[in-house]
Design a protein around this motif. Structure first.
Motif, PDB file in Angstrom:
ATOM      1  N   SER A  33     -23.266 -23.801  29.398  1.00 28.72           N
ATOM      2  CA  SER A  33     -22.237 -22.822  29.710  1.00 28.72           C
ATOM      3  C   SER A  33     -22.145 -21.770  28.618  1.00 28.72           C
ATOM      4  O   SER A  33     -21.671 -20.673  28.849  1.00 28.72           O
TER       5      SER A  33
ATOM      6  N   HIS B  28     -28.555 -30.576  35.941  1.00 30.05           N
ATOM      7  CA  HIS B  28     -27.786 -30.361  37.155  1.00 30.05           C
ATOM      8  C   HIS B  28     -26.807 -31.488  37.377  1.00 30.05           C
ATOM      9  O   HIS B  28     -27.101 -32.631  37.099  1.00 30.05           O
TER      10      HIS B  28
ATOM     11  N   ARG C 125     -24.037 -29.140  41.735  1.00 29.85           N
ATOM     12  CA  ARG C 125     -24.338 -27.758  41.358  1.00 29.85           C
ATOM     13  C   ARG C 125     -25.319 -27.685  40.197  1.00 29.85           C
ATOM     14  O   ARG C 125     -25.468 -28.612  39.432  1.00 29.85           O
TER      15      ARG C 125
ATOM     16  N   ILE D 287     -26.008 -24.996  36.992  1.00 31.28           N
ATOM     17  CA  ILE D 287     -25.354 -23.907  36.271  1.00 31.28           C
ATOM     18  C   ILE D 287     -26.361 -23.313  35.301  1.00 31.28           C
ATOM     19  O   ILE D 287     -27.025 -24.033  34.559  1.00 31.28           O
TER      20      ILE D 287
ATOM     21  N   ARG E 173     -23.307 -15.895  33.921  1.00 33.77           N
ATOM     22  CA  ARG E 173     -23.361 -17.272  34.422  1.00 33.77           C
ATOM     23  C   ARG E 173     -23.695 -17.228  35.905  1.00 33.77           C
ATOM     24  O   ARG E 173     -23.248 -16.336  36.624  1.00 33.77           O
TER      25      ARG E 173
ATOM     26  N   GLU F 197     -24.032 -20.075  39.249  1.00 38.34           N
ATOM     27  CA  GLU F 197     -23.924 -21.435  39.761  1.00 38.34           C
ATOM     28  C   GLU F 197     -24.546 -21.505  41.144  1.00 38.34           C
ATOM     29  O   GLU F 197     -24.328 -20.616  41.967  1.00 38.34           O
TER      30      GLU F 197
END
Length: 137
Positions: A32, A40, A44, A46, A110, A112
C-alpha cells in the motif's frame, strides 16, 4: 512429561502462526506504500503506484496479465467479460475496464482488482465479475 511436550508443541504452533500473520500484514503495508505488488488477498489484488509506473505502460494489459482468465477466453481478451467489469477512478464509475487503456500509469497511486464478492459488497449488485478501482496520486 507428555503434558510438557504438549505445551511446548502448542507454543511452537502458536508462534509460527503469529509469524505468518505478521508477515502477511507487513506485505500488505509495503504494497500500500507503493513499494511493490501486494500478495493477493482472497478477494483482491492491490498494486502500488510506484510499481505500476515502473513496470507497465498500459494498465489494461497489466490487469490481463496479472489475472489470467479473469478477462480472457482461450488466452484472448473477451469483450463480453471486459464489458462486465466496471472501472472506478477516484470513486466515480468510468465505464468498463477497457477504460484502463486511456489512463496514465504514472498518475496512479493505487489500483485494486476486486473479485465479484468484494465488488458486490462495496458497490452493490451487478458486480458479479468484479471491479477495478483506481486512485490517482
Amino acid at each position: 512429561m507428555r503434558s510438557s511436550f504438549a505445551r511446548v508443541l502448542s507454543l511452537a504452533v502458536l508462534a509460527s502462526t503469529a509469524g505468518c500473520a505478521a508477515a502477511t500484514h507487513s506485505q500488505s503495508l509495503s504494497a500500500s506504500a507503493g513499494a511493490a505488488r501486494a500478495g493477493h488477498n482472497r478477494d483482491r489484488f492491490i498494486y502500488g503506484g510506484d510499481w505500476i509506473s515502473k513496470q507497465h505502460r498500459d494498465l489494461f494489459d497489466m490487469v490481463v496479465r496479472s489475472r489470467g482468465g479473469w478477462l480472457q477466453t482461450d488466452g484472448v481478451a473477451d469483450p463480453a467479460k471486459v464489458a462486465a467489469v466496471p472501472l472506478y477512478v477516484n470513486g466515480a464509475l468510468q465505464g468498463d475496464v477497457s477504460g484502463l487503456h486511456g489512463l496514465d500509469p504514472a498518475r496512479v497511486g493505487r489500483m485494486e482488482l476486486l473479485d465479484g464478492e468484494a465488488a458486490t459488497l462495496r458497490y452493490g449488485p451487478r458486480h458479479e465479475m468484479g471491479a477495478v478501482v483506481v486512485s490517482y496520486r
